[in-house]
Design an enzyme around this catalytic site. Structure first.
Site, PDB file in Angstrom:
ATOM      1  N   ASP A   1     -10.266   1.980   1.088  1.00  0.00           N
ATOM      2  CA  ASP A   1     -10.786   1.406   2.466  1.00  0.00           C
ATOM      3  C   ASP A   1     -11.103   2.812   3.890  1.00  0.00           C
ATOM      4  O   ASP A   1     -11.953   2.802   4.945  1.00  0.00           O
ATOM      5  CB  ASP A   1      -9.311   1.513   3.265  1.00  0.00           C
TER       6      ASP A   1
ATOM      7  N   LYS B   1       0.787  -1.212  -0.178  1.00  0.00           N
ATOM      8  CA  LYS B   1      -0.306  -0.076   0.221  1.00  0.00           C
ATOM      9  C   LYS B   1       0.724   1.346   0.249  1.00  0.00           C
ATOM     10  O   LYS B   1       0.340   2.427  -0.521  1.00  0.00           O
ATOM     11  CB  LYS B   1      -0.630  -0.175   0.843  1.00  0.00           C
TER      12      LYS B   1
END
Length: 275
Positions: A105, A68
């Site tokens: 997210d 990420k």
């Protein structure tokens, strides 16, 4: 000319990812018969080469740990949301060959809470201080009007959480993990810790708990979530988060809205039950 479009989830380890189940369910529901979604075990060292080898049929990528942050220097553009927590979980590959990074997210957390009627809280508690905790703080920046108390295991982690709070403009106070039972009386508790870490807290759930967002989904329910439900509190699960962030990914990668939330959740529940 082939109309095939491809997408995949990358990470390491990756074998247990539910993303293929969720995305394929969406493609089925949307009638995207030429779309495929796979998974690839890719670590940080292999990521640049993997991206370099993608052809024009590729529409997007979902990223999990440890990629990420590692992907950011390899992108042409990063959304404000992803930049705010230095974490990209979605890469959209545009028709003109650009790589655009985003983080679903954070809005996924907000959407999962909203689905349970949580639009705004005046304070909240976070259990843990890892990467998911920073995403939780970014989500709380959108819905929490007051203080967030983070319960952490070390002063280094505490300092990190306070820094994230300053960066995200959230009023963060840190407390020692030894006092984590106090978190359970907050209007919203977000548990971001690994499996088993909150089990001991289940005995301290108050008689009338408010809302617990536990980011785990396998095994489910956690001891804390089970006790919380038993006492009548609202529980948002890691599967809720996974589905809501995947909905946003499907919409970005395919350009089709809305993505089929219900079908995706059912597919996820079915896959977990089969494990």
């Amino acid at each position: 000319m082939s109309t095939q479009r491809r997408a995949a989830v990358l990470g390491s380890p990756i074998a247990h990812s539910l993303s293929p189940v969720l995305h394929r369910a969406a493609y089925g529901e949307l009638g995207l018969v030429d779309w495929t979604y796979d998974l690839f075990d890719v670590d940080e060292a292999a990521l640049p080469g993997f991206l370099q080898g993608l052809g024009p049929e590729w529409a997007g990528l979902s990223l999990t740990m440890p990629l990420k942050r590692a992907v950011i220097p390899l992108l042409d553009e990063v959304s404000e949301t992803a930049a705010s927590v230095e974490a990209v979980n979605t890469v959209v590959l545009t028709d003109d060959g650009r790589r655009v990074g985003d983080n679903t997210d954070i809005p996924g957390m907000v959407a999962a809470l909203r689905e349970r009627g949580i639009e705004q809280v005046d304070s909240a508690a976070i259990l843990g201080a890892g990467a998911t905790a920073s995403s939780a703080l970014a989500a709380l920046a959108r819905i929490c009007t007051g203080e967030v108390v983070a319960y952490v295991r070390s002063e280094a982690r505490a300092a990190e959480m306070r820094q994230w709070g300053e960066r995200l403009d959230v009023d963060v106070r840190t407390e020692d993990w030894a006092d984590a039972e106090r978190a359970l009386s907050a209007p919203l508790v977000i548990a971001t810790t690994p499996a088993g870490a909150t089990d001991a807290l289940s005995a301290a759930v108050p008689e009338r708990p408010a809302t617990l967002f536990d980011v785990l989904y396998d095994p489910w329910p956690t001891a804390l979530a089970a006790r919380w439900s038993m006492y009548g509190g609202a529980v948002v699960s890691g599967l809720d988060l996974l589905v809501h962030q995947a909905v946003l990914q499907v919409e970005q990668m395919t350009g089709r809205t809305p993505a089929p939330l219900t079908a995706m959740r059912k597919a996820g529940e079915h896959a977990l039950a089969a494990r």
